[in-house]
Design a protein around this motif. Structure first.
Motif, PDB file in Angstrom:
ATOM      1  N   UNK A 194       0.820  -1.207   0.000  1.00 41.72           N
ATOM      2  CA  UNK A 194       0.000   0.000   0.000  1.00 41.72           C
ATOM      3  C   UNK A 194       0.852   1.255   0.000  1.00 41.72           C
ATOM      4  N   UNK A 195       0.324   2.270  -0.675  1.00 44.58           N
ATOM      5  CA  UNK A 195       0.926   3.597  -0.670  1.00 44.58           C
ATOM      6  C   UNK A 195      -0.119   4.584  -0.193  1.00 44.58           C
TER       7      UNK A 195
ATOM      8  N   UNK B 254       2.103   4.343 -13.189  1.00 42.33           N
ATOM      9  CA  UNK B 254       2.205   2.906 -13.433  1.00 42.33           C
ATOM     10  C   UNK B 254       3.388   2.657 -14.347  1.00 42.33           C
ATOM     11  N   UNK B 255       4.311   1.811 -13.888  1.00 44.00           N
ATOM     12  CA  UNK B 255       5.518   1.491 -14.646  1.00 44.00           C
ATOM     13  C   UNK B 255       5.615  -0.023 -14.786  1.00 44.00           C
ATOM     14  N   UNK B 256       5.011  -0.555 -15.857  1.00 42.60           N
ATOM     15  CA  UNK B 256       5.001  -2.003 -16.057  1.00 42.60           C
ATOM     16  C   UNK B 256       4.190  -2.692 -14.980  1.00 42.60           C
ATOM     17  N   UNK B 257       4.833  -3.604 -14.252  1.00 41.40           N
ATOM     18  CA  UNK B 257       4.144  -4.297 -13.163  1.00 41.40           C
ATOM     19  C   UNK B 257       4.412  -3.630 -11.823  1.00 41.40           C
ATOM     20  N   UNK B 258       4.888  -2.390 -11.863  1.00 45.06           N
ATOM     21  CA  UNK B 258       5.165  -1.625 -10.642  1.00 45.06           C
ATOM     22  C   UNK B 258       4.289  -0.370 -10.603  1.00 45.06           C
TER      23      UNK B 258
ATOM     24  N   UNK C 246       4.514   5.496  -6.350  1.00 41.52           N
ATOM     25  CA  UNK C 246       3.652   6.377  -5.563  1.00 41.52           C
ATOM     26  C   UNK C 246       4.517   7.397  -4.831  1.00 41.52           C
ATOM     27  N   UNK C 247       4.231   8.666  -5.056  1.00 42.37           N
ATOM     28  CA  UNK C 247       4.853   9.741  -4.270  1.00 42.37           C
ATOM     29  C   UNK C 247       3.857  10.134  -3.195  1.00 42.37           C
ATOM     30  N   UNK C 248       4.282   9.985  -1.950  1.00 41.93           N
ATOM     31  CA  UNK C 248       3.379  10.250  -0.824  1.00 41.93           C
ATOM     32  C   UNK C 248       3.913  11.372   0.043  1.00 41.93           C
ATOM     33  N   UNK C 249       2.979  12.080   0.675  1.00 43.23           N
ATOM     34  CA  UNK C 249       3.352  13.209   1.504  1.00 43.23           C
ATOM     35  C   UNK C 249       3.602  12.752   2.941  1.00 43.23           C
ATOM     36  N   UNK C 250       4.765  13.132   3.449  1.00 41.26           N
ATOM     37  CA  UNK C 250       5.125  12.835   4.836  1.00 41.26           C
ATOM     38  C   UNK C 250       5.492  14.148   5.513  1.00 41.26           C
ATOM     39  N   UNK C 251       5.706  14.097   6.831  1.00 39.94           N
ATOM     40  CA  UNK C 251       5.976  15.328   7.579  1.00 39.94           C
ATOM     41  C   UNK C 251       7.197  16.069   7.059  1.00 39.94           C
ATOM     42  N   UNK C 252       8.213  15.312   6.649  1.00 42.86           N
ATOM     43  CA  UNK C 252       9.451  15.945   6.222  1.00 42.86           C
ATOM     44  C   UNK C 252       9.509  16.300   4.751  1.00 42.86           C
ATOM     45  N   UNK C 253       8.450  16.023   3.989  1.00 44.68           N
ATOM     46  CA  UNK C 253       8.473  16.319   2.557  1.00 44.68           C
ATOM     47  C   UNK C 253       7.749  15.257   1.752  1.00 44.68           C
ATOM     48  N   UNK C 254       8.456  14.648   0.789  1.00 41.81           N
ATOM     49  CA  UNK C 254       7.867  13.649  -0.078  1.00 41.81           C
ATOM     50  C   UNK C 254       8.657  12.348  -0.015  1.00 41.81           C
ATOM     51  N   UNK C 255       7.956  11.241  -0.074  1.00 44.79           N
ATOM     52  CA  UNK C 255       8.573   9.922  -0.077  1.00 44.79           C
ATOM     53  C   UNK C 255       8.096   9.176  -1.317  1.00 44.79           C
ATOM     54  N   UNK C 256       9.028   8.580  -2.058  1.00 42.00           N
ATOM     55  CA  UNK C 256       8.684   7.842  -3.270  1.00 42.00           C
ATOM     56  C   UNK C 256       8.777   6.346  -3.008  1.00 42.00           C
TER      57      UNK C 256
ATOM     58  N   UNK D 265      -3.831   2.037  -2.913  1.00 47.60           N
ATOM     59  CA  UNK D 265      -3.406   3.427  -2.793  1.00 47.60           C
ATOM     60  C   UNK D 265      -4.508   4.217  -2.084  1.00 47.60           C
ATOM     61  N   UNK D 266      -4.120   5.086  -1.133  1.00 40.45           N
ATOM     62  CA  UNK D 266      -5.080   6.036  -0.564  1.00 40.45           C
ATOM     63  C   UNK D 266      -4.670   7.436  -1.002  1.00 40.45           C
TER      64      UNK D 266
END
Length: 250
Positions: free
Chosen positions: A139-140, A148-152, A155-165, A174-175
């Motif tokens: 989950x992301x 969507x990249x092939x079978x992957x 997801x870029x998600x927002x966290x307290x310190x910025x962005x996490x990929x 995905x939420x």
């Protein structure tokens, strides 16, 4: 790729919610209802992925009373292909909803499940994560960008310190966060077409789920009213009040 999108019926976000006089619940008589805003973002993202040729079918699902079909039809007007209504009386808890969605996932076998990160009525932010735990799917959460990249699934998600990929193996959950996209408006022709799109009705028994309530709502009360502010004659009086009354400066 098949995408399954969960939507929830809530009070329209433009409506000022009021508690009942006896404090037992919120007042819902003659109140406008709508798709939860985060769920609307989830529908929009699935439609965009379909328009890009990544998703071939969008199935929208809602759990709740019969009135939920109104929001399913709205999602169909926005671009979903068919709907599923899991009819449940009352207000099922996030865990029960996650169990029901797990049953729908088992029947539909989607490669992508998209949910709003939370509903604006309960603000629980639990269903997506619980569904991930029950299904074992990666989950992301709090997604602000999906690729969507092939079978992957990137997801870029927002966290307290910025962005996490994150890179997730499909099928995945995905939420959605607010900055993922801006939902479109349903056109009148699409609203008319949505009335003819298939909508299946299921019960918890059809999905092998026993609904059991673990939480009892005791009361609902509005927040305390803020007291009126005061006017000061000059900066010296303001500093004096901040220092000696509010005690926020020394």
């Amino acid at each position: 790729m098949k995408a399954l999108v969960a939507v929830k019926r809530v009070v329209d976000y433009n409506v000022k919610v009021r508690a009942k006089a006896d404090g037992s619940d919120i007042e819902l008589n003659n109140v406008k209802m709508a798709i939860n805003p985060f769920c609307e973002i989830a529908v929009e993202e699935a439609v965009r992925l379909k328009e890009a040729g990544t998703v071939s079918e969008i199935v929208v699902v809602s759990v709740g009373e019969k009135a939920c079909q109104e929001q399913i039809r709205t999602a169909l007007a926005l671009g979903a292909d068919r709907g599923i209504h899991v009819e449940v009386e009352g207000r099922p808890e996030p865990l029960e909803i996650a169990k029901l969605l797990k049953g729908v996932v088992a029947k539909e076998d989607p490669q992508l499940v998209i949910l709003g990160k939370q509903s604006i009525d309960g603000d629980n932010n639990q269903t997506g994560q619980m569904l991930g735990a029950l299904t074992g799917m990666p989950q992301g959460t709090f997604a602000s960008e999906i690729t969507v990249d092939g079978d992957k699934l990137i997801v870029i998600r927002e966290v307290d310190g910025g962005l996490q990929t994150l890179s997730l193996s499909l099928p995945a959950i995905v939420t959605t966060d607010l900055r993922l996209n801006e939902p479109r408006y349903a056109s009148l022709p699409n609203i008319m077409k949505a009335k003819k799109k298939p909508l299946d009705v299921m019960s918890p028994d059809d999905l092998g789920v026993n609904i059991t309530s673990h939480i009892t709502q005791l009361s609902v009360a509005p927040p305390p009213e803020r007291s009126a502010g005061i006017k000061v004659a000059d900066v010296a009086e303001l500093v004096n009040k901040l220092k000696n009354e509010a005690k926020v400066i020394s």
